[in-house]
Scaffold this active site. Structure first.
Site, mmCIF file in Angstrom:
data_model
loop_
_atom_site.group_PDB
_atom_site.id
_atom_site.type_symbol
_atom_site.label_atom_id
_atom_site.label_comp_id
_atom_site.label_asym_id
_atom_site.label_seq_id
_atom_site.Cartn_x
_atom_site.Cartn_y
_atom_site.Cartn_z
ATOM 1 N N HIS A 1 27.887 39.967 32.828
ATOM 2 C CA HIS A 1 28.960 39.146 33.379
ATOM 3 C C HIS A 1 29.149 37.894 32.525
ATOM 4 O O HIS A 1 28.255 37.510 31.789
ATOM 5 C CB HIS A 1 28.565 38.613 34.771
ATOM 6 N N TYR A 2 30.279 37.230 32.717
ATOM 7 C CA TYR A 2 30.322 35.809 32.377
ATOM 8 C C TYR A 2 30.470 35.014 33.666
ATOM 9 O O TYR A 2 30.910 35.538 34.685
ATOM 10 C CB TYR A 2 31.394 35.473 31.343
ATOM 11 N N THR A 3 30.073 33.727 33.593
ATOM 12 C CA THR A 3 30.057 32.910 34.815
ATOM 13 C C THR A 3 31.464 32.530 35.268
ATOM 14 O O THR A 3 31.705 32.393 36.475
ATOM 15 C CB THR A 3 29.232 31.634 34.596
ATOM 16 N N GLU B 1 24.181 37.052 33.909
ATOM 17 C CA GLU B 1 25.348 36.192 33.714
ATOM 18 C C GLU B 1 25.220 35.463 32.377
ATOM 19 O O GLU B 1 24.141 34.978 32.027
ATOM 20 C CB GLU B 1 25.429 35.130 34.827
ATOM 21 N N HIS C 1 30.996 43.897 33.976
ATOM 22 C CA HIS C 1 31.475 43.828 35.359
ATOM 23 C C HIS C 1 32.846 44.506 35.480
ATOM 24 O O HIS C 1 33.142 45.180 36.452
ATOM 25 C CB HIS C 1 31.547 42.355 35.790
ATOM 26 N N ASP D 1 35.390 40.325 33.299
ATOM 27 C CA ASP D 1 34.220 39.843 32.552
ATOM 28 C C ASP D 1 33.292 40.996 32.161
ATOM 29 O O ASP D 1 33.272 42.012 32.848
ATOM 30 C CB ASP D 1 33.458 38.772 33.359
HETATM 31 ZN ZN LIG Z 1 31.048 39.196 36.981
#
Ligand SMILES: [Zn+2]
Length: 227
Positions: free
Chosen positions: A29-31, A94, A136, A146
């Protein structure tokens, strides 16, 4: 490679994995928040009811939120290869990046080096094959974008983390079979096709993410299915 810098940053947002669920998916993921501090606070806020097992900041420091044997709450409504409870059988990582909403920027070399180290350990500790190292957006294509088209999937694949279609040009691919082949690879057959094609492109053909299947996409997917 420098040793991983790990910092405890426990989150209360986790529960037991269902009995019999083995860990065989890794979700990246990214935040998607303006700052790392804001993201870390949210991932540890009991009211937010979200978490991940780890967060990696832009300097490459790894924040440890949830033990791997517990279920972290990172993927939400999701699907991969017949499984609708992706959290039950996955590890979530993340990466700090303000994301498409607040200013999407390239991931840093330190961040990716730490990820390669961390994820390499995870895929060796758990039976996670390359085709089950996912973004994600791969498991929630209608809701999420993401870690996005700037994420260096090809570089990770050089380290055995994630699948990459190495001989796409040799595989003709059949656009008319594309929807069925996406489902065969693992994408949700019930999600809107345009969103699934965009998710596929974000991961495997990041130079053009338009949600429209073309011959290159078909060839890349044929290459992945042949791995
Ligand atoms: Zn995510």
């Amino acid at each position: 490679m420098a040793p991983l810098r790990q910092v405890a940053c426990a989150s209360p947002n986790h529960d037991a994995r269902p009995a019999g669920a083995s860990v065989d998916i890794l979700v990246l993921h990214y935040t998607g928040m303006k700052t790392a501090e804001e993201a870390l606070a949210r991932l540890c806020d009991p009211a937010a009811k979200v978490s991940a097992h780890y967060t990696i900041d832009r300097a490459g420091t790894v924040y440890v939120h949830v033990p791997e044997e517990r279920r972290a709450w990172h993927a939400g409504v999701s699907y991969w290869a017949g499984e609708r409870n992706v959290n039950a059988r996955s590890i979530g990582i993340e990466l700090v990046n303000s994301g498409h909403e607040f200013g999407y920027v390239p991931f840093t070399d330190d961040q990716i080096a730490a990820l390669i180290d961390l994820a390499g350990g995870i895929v060796s500790r758990h039976p996670i094959p390359p085709a089950r190292v996912l973004g994600h957006s791969d498991v929630a294509p209608a809701r999420k974008t993401d870690p996005g088209e700037l994420f260096p999937w090809a570089r990770l694949a050089e380290y055995g983390i994630g699948a990459w279609p190495g001989f796409a040009a040799a595989s003709p691919g059949k656009p008319e079979k594309f929807a069925a082949d996406l489902a065969r690879y693992g994408y949700d057959p019930d999600a809107p096709l345009h969103d699934v094609v965009a998710a596929f492109q974000r991961h495997f053909r990041p130079s053009c993410v338009n949600g429209i299947a073309d011959d290159e996409c078909a060839a890349l997917l044929a290459g992945l299915l042949a791995l």
